[in-house]
Scaffold this motif. Structure first.
Motif, short mmCIF file in Angstrom:
data_model
loop_
_atom_site.label_atom_id
_atom_site.label_comp_id
_atom_site.label_asym_id
_atom_site.label_seq_id
_atom_site.Cartn_x
_atom_site.Cartn_y
_atom_site.Cartn_z
N LEU A 1 49.09 41.89 41.27
CA LEU A 1 48.19 42.64 42.16
C LEU A 1 48.17 44.11 41.77
CD1 LEU A 1 46.39 42.76 44.64
CD2 LEU A 1 48.45 42.99 46.06
N GLY A 2 49.33 44.67 41.44
CA GLY A 2 49.39 46.07 41.01
C GLY A 2 48.59 46.29 39.73
N LEU A 3 48.71 45.36 38.78
CA LEU A 3 47.94 45.46 37.54
C LEU A 3 46.45 45.42 37.82
CD1 LEU A 3 47.91 45.50 34.43
CD2 LEU A 3 48.02 43.01 34.49
N GLY A 4 46.03 44.57 38.75
CA GLY A 4 44.61 44.48 39.10
C GLY A 4 44.09 45.74 39.77
N LEU A 5 44.94 46.41 40.57
CA LEU A 5 44.50 47.62 41.26
C LEU A 5 44.23 48.77 40.30
CD1 LEU A 5 46.77 47.73 44.45
CD2 LEU A 5 44.34 47.20 44.32
N VAL A 6 44.86 48.74 39.15
CA VAL A 6 44.67 49.83 38.18
C VAL A 6 43.32 49.72 37.48
CG1 VAL A 6 45.63 50.92 36.10
CG2 VAL A 6 47.16 50.08 37.88
N ALA A 7 42.76 48.51 37.42
CA ALA A 7 41.52 48.29 36.66
C ALA A 7 40.36 49.20 37.09
CB ALA A 7 41.11 46.81 36.76
N PRO A 8 40.08 49.38 38.41
CA PRO A 8 38.93 50.23 38.79
C PRO A 8 39.11 51.70 38.46
CG PRO A 8 39.65 48.80 40.62
CD PRO A 8 40.71 48.76 39.59
N VAL A 9 40.32 52.12 38.13
CA VAL A 9 40.57 53.54 37.87
C VAL A 9 39.69 54.05 36.74
CG1 VAL A 9 42.29 55.12 36.89
CG2 VAL A 9 42.92 53.58 38.77
N TYR A 10 39.53 53.27 35.70
CA TYR A 10 38.86 53.75 34.49
C TYR A 10 37.35 53.89 34.64
CZ TYR A 10 43.54 52.92 32.91
OH TYR A 10 44.90 52.95 32.81
N PRO A 11 36.65 52.94 35.24
CA PRO A 11 35.22 53.20 35.49
C PRO A 11 34.98 54.34 36.47
CG PRO A 11 35.89 51.07 36.41
CD PRO A 11 37.00 51.55 35.54
N ILE A 12 35.87 54.50 37.46
CA ILE A 12 35.68 55.61 38.42
C ILE A 12 35.84 56.95 37.72
CG2 ILE A 12 36.61 56.73 40.48
CD1 ILE A 12 37.41 54.00 41.52
N THR A 13 36.86 57.10 36.89
CA THR A 13 37.06 58.37 36.19
C THR A 13 35.94 58.63 35.19
OG1 THR A 13 38.53 57.22 34.62
CG2 THR A 13 39.56 58.38 36.46
N ALA A 14 35.40 57.56 34.59
CA ALA A 14 34.28 57.74 33.67
C ALA A 14 33.04 58.24 34.40
CB ALA A 14 33.99 56.43 32.95
N VAL A 15 32.78 57.68 35.59
CA VAL A 15 31.64 58.13 36.39
C VAL A 15 31.85 59.58 36.84
CG1 VAL A 15 30.44 57.79 38.60
CG2 VAL A 15 30.97 55.82 37.15
N ARG A 16 33.07 59.93 37.20
CA ARG A 16 33.37 61.31 37.60
C ARG A 16 33.04 62.29 36.48
NH1 ARG A 16 39.48 62.18 38.51
NH2 ARG A 16 39.39 62.41 36.24
N TRP A 17 33.47 61.97 35.27
CA TRP A 17 33.18 62.83 34.12
C TRP A 17 31.68 62.88 33.84
CZ3 TRP A 17 33.92 61.41 28.33
CH2 TRP A 17 33.74 62.58 27.54
N TRP A 18 31.02 61.74 33.96
CA TRP A 18 29.57 61.68 33.73
C TRP A 18 28.83 62.57 34.73
CZ3 TRP A 18 25.85 59.32 37.05
CH2 TRP A 18 24.57 59.22 36.51
N LEU A 19 29.26 62.55 35.98
CA LEU A 19 28.63 63.40 36.99
C LEU A 19 28.81 64.88 36.67
CD1 LEU A 19 29.61 61.52 40.29
CD2 LEU A 19 27.32 61.70 39.28
N LEU A 20 30.00 65.26 36.21
CA LEU A 20 30.25 66.66 35.85
C LEU A 20 29.39 67.08 34.67
CD1 LEU A 20 34.13 66.74 36.27
CD2 LEU A 20 32.46 68.00 37.65
N MET A 21 29.16 66.18 33.73
CA MET A 21 28.30 66.51 32.59
C MET A 21 26.83 66.57 33.03
SD MET A 21 29.94 64.54 29.28
CE MET A 21 30.11 62.93 30.06
N ARG A 22 26.41 65.60 33.80
CA ARG A 22 25.01 65.61 34.26
C ARG A 22 24.72 66.81 35.14
NH1 ARG A 22 21.85 60.98 33.83
NH2 ARG A 22 20.28 62.39 34.71
N GLY A 23 25.71 67.25 35.90
CA GLY A 23 25.52 68.42 36.74
C GLY A 23 25.22 69.68 35.95
N ARG A 24 25.66 69.70 34.70
CA ARG A 24 25.38 70.85 33.83
C ARG A 24 24.22 70.57 32.89
NH1 ARG A 24 25.10 74.79 34.00
NH2 ARG A 24 25.93 75.63 32.05
N GLY A 25 23.49 69.47 33.16
CA GLY A 25 22.31 69.19 32.36
C GLY A 25 22.58 68.54 31.03
N LEU A 26 23.79 67.99 30.82
CA LEU A 26 24.10 67.30 29.58
C LEU A 26 23.61 65.86 29.69
CD1 LEU A 26 27.74 68.63 29.06
CD2 LEU A 26 25.70 69.34 27.82
#
Length: 407
Positions: free
Chosen positions: A121-146
């Motif tokens: 269960l702990g291993l499964g909970l870590v899985a969503p971490v990576y798409p969430i952090t990728a979306v966070r970075w994407w938002l920061l780039m899009r916010g600056r027009g990248l």
């Protein structure tokens, strides 16, 4: 690098020293009778090796036999004669909450009898971490027009994770991300700064989670450890807030002379000056930065919960609220470029904050931190697949002009 290697070696040595390698039972002060009828009187607690081959430390279901030779000092039973003096302990005495017999299972026994479904269960909970952090970075780039895609952001994020967890150092992933995000880009400074801001908001989300969990524990319990940890984390959060407000405030920068100092120190057209300008541009996107920080909270909540489940799988008996307070602090220590993934540093802090046998033993603490690292390394290996496929640049290569166009 040499200094960090020395710290890592020292960390491994500390972990090796702190671990219980062999199964032991600690006897509280008092009198005990061996199987041969010899009486042992202890004036202070002492640990003795377990002769029983295997047992489940969560619930002992058979008698344990310990060797009390070292406690016998009579002429008839010298401690150095190499003869075992067994003392058999009934399982109900070991399992009692206020028992005089404190079980100290070795690290192999601790890991062997871990609750597999909690680990899964702990291993499964870590899985969503990576798409969430990728979306966070994407938002920061899009916010600056990248103009980038979520798929590219996720792909490069996973490659960065591979370098973070599978290569020496904890900052290698950010360097790789910044390099491939800036390569072929007309706005290299903005691309590099998006990686730095992403790391900063991630750390702020970590501090926010620890602060909120600690505040909840302080208000609802009388745990002095939670109160102390909360005081430290809110003090750290205050320093970060003041430093950020000072750096990103154009008025304060001008009044304090920071703008003048940076103007003298940085070349006007140099990369560092461009990075500073790119950082200041995020001052006009406060809602984006704040939203990204809030998006970091579930990331660290998932990681802290996965670590807590790993601890519970190993038999740890510590409140979830306390672990939500302490584990983010440990992650914060691991993010500092002191040793590889905070090796030794995290363990030392955890020992100081939650070590309390038998509720939280050194083996359970080290095992919990080992498992959460294994979880992250497992997913980081997926980044190697993207790396092997190639084409991890954030931006496409500019077309080469034809001979006619060149003419």
């Amino acid at each position: 690098m040499i200094l960090r290697l020395i710290v890592a070696i020292a960390g491994v040595a500390y972990i090796a020293y702190a671990l219980d390698w062999h199964n032991q039972v600690e006897l509280r002060p008092g009198s005990y009778t061996t199987d041969a009828g010899q009486v042992i009187t202890l004036v202070k607690s002492r640990s003795f090796p377990v002769l029983t081959t295997d047992f489940d430390p969560a619930k002992v279901d058979k008698p344990l036999v310990i060797d009390t030779s070292r406690a016998l000092t009579t002429a008839e039973a010298r401690p150095d004669d190499g003869v075992e003096r067994p003392l058999t302990i009934a399982p109900q005495l070991i399992n009692a909450r206020d028992s005089d017999y404190i079980l100290r299972p070795g690290i192999v026994t601790t890991l062997r009898h871990a609750e597999f479904w909690l680990l899964l269960l702990g291993l499964g909970l870590v899985a969503p971490v990576y798409p969430i952090t990728a979306v966070r970075w994407w938002l920061l780039m899009r916010g600056r027009g990248l103009e980038v895609t979520v798929r590219k952001a996720f792909k490069l994020s996973m490659v960065g994770c591979f370098f973070n967890y599978c290569m020496p150092g904890t900052t290698g992933g950010d360097v790789v991300k910044a390099y491939y995000a800036a390569a072929r880009s007309e706005r290299r400074a903005d691309s590099i700064m998006s990686v730095l801001i992403d790391r900063v908001v991630g750390l702020l989300g970590l501090v926010l989670l620890a602060g909120l969990a600690g505040l909840y524990m302080t208000l609802t319990t009388d745990d002095p450890l939670a109160a102390k940890a909360t005081l430290y984390i809110w003090g750290f959060a205050g320093l970060i807030t003041l430093g950020s407000a000072f750096y990103f405030s154009r008025h304060l920068r001008k009044a304090s002379g920071l703008d003048w100092l940076l103007g003298k120190a940085l070349k006007p057209d140099g990369m560092l000056a461009k990075v500073d300008a790119a950082a200041m541009a995020y001052a006009d996107h406060k809602a984006l930065v704040f939203g990204s920080m809030l998006l970091s909270v579930p990331v660290h909540l998932l990681l802290a919960t996965a670590a807590a489940l790993a601890g519970y799988a190993l038999g740890m008996d510590v409140s979830f609220g306390l672990l939500l307070t302490v584990v983010p602090i440990l992650f914060l220590a691991a993010s500092m470029p002191i040793s590889y993934q905070g090796l030794g540093v995290m363990e030392g802090l955890a020992m100081a904050m939650i070590l309390n046998p038998p509720a939280a033993t050194s083996n359970q603490i080290v095992g919990m931190l080992l498992l959460i690292r294994i979880y992250q390394i497992t997913y980081s290996l997926l980044g190697a697949l993207f790396l092997l496929k190639g084409d991890i640049h954030m931006h496409p290569q500019a077309p080469v002009p034809s001979a006619a166009q060149a003419g």
